[in-house]
Design a protein around this motif. Structure first.
Motif, PDB file in Angstrom:
ATOM      1  N   PHE A   1      47.717  63.122  47.801  1.00 24.87           N
ATOM      2  CA  PHE A   1      47.346  63.731  49.080  1.00 24.87           C
ATOM      3  C   PHE A   1      46.997  65.202  48.877  1.00 24.87           C
ATOM      4  O   PHE A   1      45.975  65.690  49.378  1.00 24.87           O
ATOM      5  N   LEU A   2      47.846  65.912  48.139  1.00 25.42           N
ATOM      6  CA  LEU A   2      47.590  67.329  47.887  1.00 25.42           C
ATOM      7  C   LEU A   2      46.320  67.527  47.062  1.00 25.42           C
ATOM      8  O   LEU A   2      45.517  68.423  47.348  1.00 25.42           O
ATOM      9  N   ALA A   3      46.127  66.705  46.039  1.00 27.78           N
ATOM     10  CA  ALA A   3      44.932  66.820  45.201  1.00 27.78           C
ATOM     11  C   ALA A   3      43.676  66.513  46.004  1.00 27.78           C
ATOM     12  O   ALA A   3      42.642  67.182  45.836  1.00 27.78           O
ATOM     13  N   ALA A   4      43.728  65.524  46.879  1.00 24.69           N
ATOM     14  CA  ALA A   4      42.571  65.198  47.711  1.00 24.69           C
ATOM     15  C   ALA A   4      42.248  66.356  48.645  1.00 24.69           C
ATOM     16  O   ALA A   4      41.071  66.677  48.866  1.00 24.69           O
ATOM     17  N   GLY A   5      43.266  66.997  49.197  1.00 22.65           N
ATOM     18  CA  GLY A   5      43.033  68.146  50.055  1.00 22.65           C
ATOM     19  C   GLY A   5      42.379  69.302  49.316  1.00 22.65           C
ATOM     20  O   GLY A   5      41.442  69.933  49.813  1.00 22.65           O
ATOM     21  N   VAL A   6      42.864  69.580  48.108  1.00 26.08           N
ATOM     22  CA  VAL A   6      42.290  70.656  47.302  1.00 26.08           C
ATOM     23  C   VAL A   6      40.843  70.327  46.928  1.00 26.08           C
ATOM     24  O   VAL A   6      39.943  71.183  47.036  1.00 26.08           O
ATOM     25  N   MET A   7      40.597  69.106  46.495  1.00 29.25           N
ATOM     26  CA  MET A   7      39.238  68.709  46.122  1.00 29.25           C
ATOM     27  C   MET A   7      38.294  68.753  47.325  1.00 29.25           C
ATOM     28  O   MET A   7      37.130  69.119  47.189  1.00 29.25           O
TER      29      MET A   7
ATOM     30  N   VAL B   1      38.432  58.791  50.748  1.00 29.55           N
ATOM     31  CA  VAL B   1      37.897  58.287  49.474  1.00 29.55           C
ATOM     32  C   VAL B   1      38.550  59.021  48.306  1.00 29.55           C
ATOM     33  O   VAL B   1      38.979  58.390  47.325  1.00 29.55           O
ATOM     34  N   LEU B   2      38.626  60.346  48.403  1.00 28.92           N
ATOM     35  CA  LEU B   2      39.269  61.119  47.328  1.00 28.92           C
ATOM     36  C   LEU B   2      40.742  60.756  47.196  1.00 28.92           C
ATOM     37  O   LEU B   2      41.260  60.637  46.077  1.00 28.92           O
ATOM     38  N   TRP B   3      41.423  60.578  48.323  1.00 28.13           N
ATOM     39  CA  TRP B   3      42.836  60.205  48.283  1.00 28.13           C
ATOM     40  C   TRP B   3      42.994  58.865  47.590  1.00 28.13           C
ATOM     41  O   TRP B   3      43.889  58.674  46.766  1.00 28.13           O
ATOM     42  N   GLY B   4      42.130  57.917  47.892  1.00 24.18           N
ATOM     43  CA  GLY B   4      42.186  56.604  47.239  1.00 24.18           C
ATOM     44  C   GLY B   4      41.969  56.701  45.735  1.00 24.18           C
ATOM     45  O   GLY B   4      42.641  56.022  44.948  1.00 24.18           O
ATOM     46  N   VAL B   5      41.030  57.553  45.324  1.00 20.39           N
ATOM     47  CA  VAL B   5      40.776  57.734  43.887  1.00 20.39           C
ATOM     48  C   VAL B   5      42.005  58.310  43.198  1.00 20.39           C
ATOM     49  O   VAL B   5      42.429  57.832  42.135  1.00 20.39           O
ATOM     50  N   PHE B   6      42.614  59.317  43.807  1.00 18.68           N
ATOM     51  CA  PHE B   6      43.797  59.933  43.200  1.00 18.68           C
ATOM     52  C   PHE B   6      45.014  59.009  43.241  1.00 18.68           C
ATOM     53  O   PHE B   6      45.835  59.027  42.322  1.00 18.68           O
ATOM     54  N   VAL B   7      45.149  58.195  44.280  1.00 17.75           N
ATOM     55  CA  VAL B   7      46.235  57.207  44.316  1.00 17.75           C
ATOM     56  C   VAL B   7      46.047  56.188  43.200  1.00 17.75           C
ATOM     57  O   VAL B   7      47.002  55.807  42.521  1.00 17.75           O
TER      58      VAL B   7
END
Length: 104
Positions: free
Chosen positions: A14-20, A54-60
């Motif tokens: 979640f944090l990584a998706a927010g930053v990206m 989409v980014l959250w799904g990739v990072f998960v």
């Protein structure tokens, strides 16, 4: 135990998706994006929301693969782990270090 592991995966993702999301949309304007030769007919908020999920799904997915690959073979296969001599020696060494922390 899997509920704890899911939190190990979901929260950093979640944090990584927010930053990206911030980094990507600091450079690109969602209204200027083109998908398969056509401009996107969605609002900026919809594009931000869709791209975040989409980014959250990739990072998960990446976090899940990391956790899955770090599991012991016995746990993945549903077997009970059998202690080996190396495991017993390691646990003995760990307990001795816990009892005598200043002993080098």
């Amino acid at each position: 135990m899997w509920s704890r592991r899911w939190m190990w995966i979901a929260w950093p993702a979640f944090l990584a998706a927010g930053v990206m999301e911030v980094l990507i949309f600091a450079v690109f304007d969602p209204q200027d994006m083109v998908w398969l030769g056509q401009s996107l007919e969605m609002s900026r908020t919809a594009i931000y929301t869709l791209s975040f999920f989409v980014l959250w799904g990739v990072f998960v997915g990446a976090g899940f693969m990391t956790v899955l690959l770090s599991l012991p073979r016995a746990e993945v296969n549903g077997q009970t782990p059998t202690p080996t001599a190396a495991t017993r020696d390691w646990r003995l060494q760990e307990s001795l270090e816990a009892c005598y922390p200043n002993n080098a």
